[in-house]
Design a protein around this motif. Structure first.
Motif: not given
Length: 198
Positions: A30, A69, A72, A77, A74
């Protein structure tokens, strides 16, 4: 895109030191921080099911990473791994958003940079999906050279190893070496002291 270091320090930026091969963050984690490279190089990569590495990007000083990220909220990745000794400034999520609110021009710059990166990735992905290995390498080299003022033939030294070029384009090392030799023969690039000039 980079944010002035003094501004980052004004919102309690932490200076972290990494050695080559250290993970800065891992895929699936995270996002907690905004990261900006002070010195050194960092690669963003992932691994395919067969264990083959795919390099998404190689970044150097004054580059930021992981910010999309973080915005976002999220999980990452990709992995961020130092390629050399690195000094990286990191700013906590809350402080980072506070900085953006107080400096909307930074947000606009960041949004523009992210949009440019997305556009470049889309073009590169189209070329990478091509079966033509030379097209993949030419597109990658064009993107690297695009930001440079001098567009003359052989004026740009490719800053990556052949293995990194292979990982950035999804090609095998053997194919990359073979195609680079053919590109040299066809005068698309020049090899001098083992370095590639495009």
């Amino acid at each position: 895109m980079s944010i002035q270091e003094s501004l980052l320090h004004s919102v309690q930026a932490i200076e972290e030191h990494y050695n080559a091969g250290d993970y800065i963050f891992r895929e699936g984690a995270t996002p907690q921080f905004y990261y900006q490279i002070v010195t050194g190089e960092v690669k963003l990569n992932s691994y395919k099911e067969d264990g083959k590495e795919f390099i998404q990007d190689i970044l150097s000083e004054n580059s930021c990473f992981g910010e999309s990220m973080l915005i976002l909220g999220k999980p990452y990745t990709v992995n961020a791994i130092s390629l050399s000794k690195c000094i990286v400034l990191k700013v906590g999520r809350e402080q980072f958003f506070q900085l953006l609110q107080e400096n909307p021009d930074i947000f606009i710059d960041m949004y523009t940079t992210l949009s440019e990166k997305t556009s470049e990735k889309l073009v590169l992905m189209q070329k990478i999906s091509s079966q033509n290995a030379e097209e993949r390498l030419v597109e990658l080299m064009n993107q690297m050279k695009d930001s440079k003022e001098n567009k003359d033939k052989y004026s740009f030294e490719i800053p990556h190893t052949r293995q990194q070029l292979a990982s950035l384009t999804g090609l095998s090392l053997e194919t990359t070496i073979r195609v680079i030799k053919r590109m040299e023969k066809n005068e698309i690039l020049m090899i001098k002291n083992g370095k590639i000039f495009y």
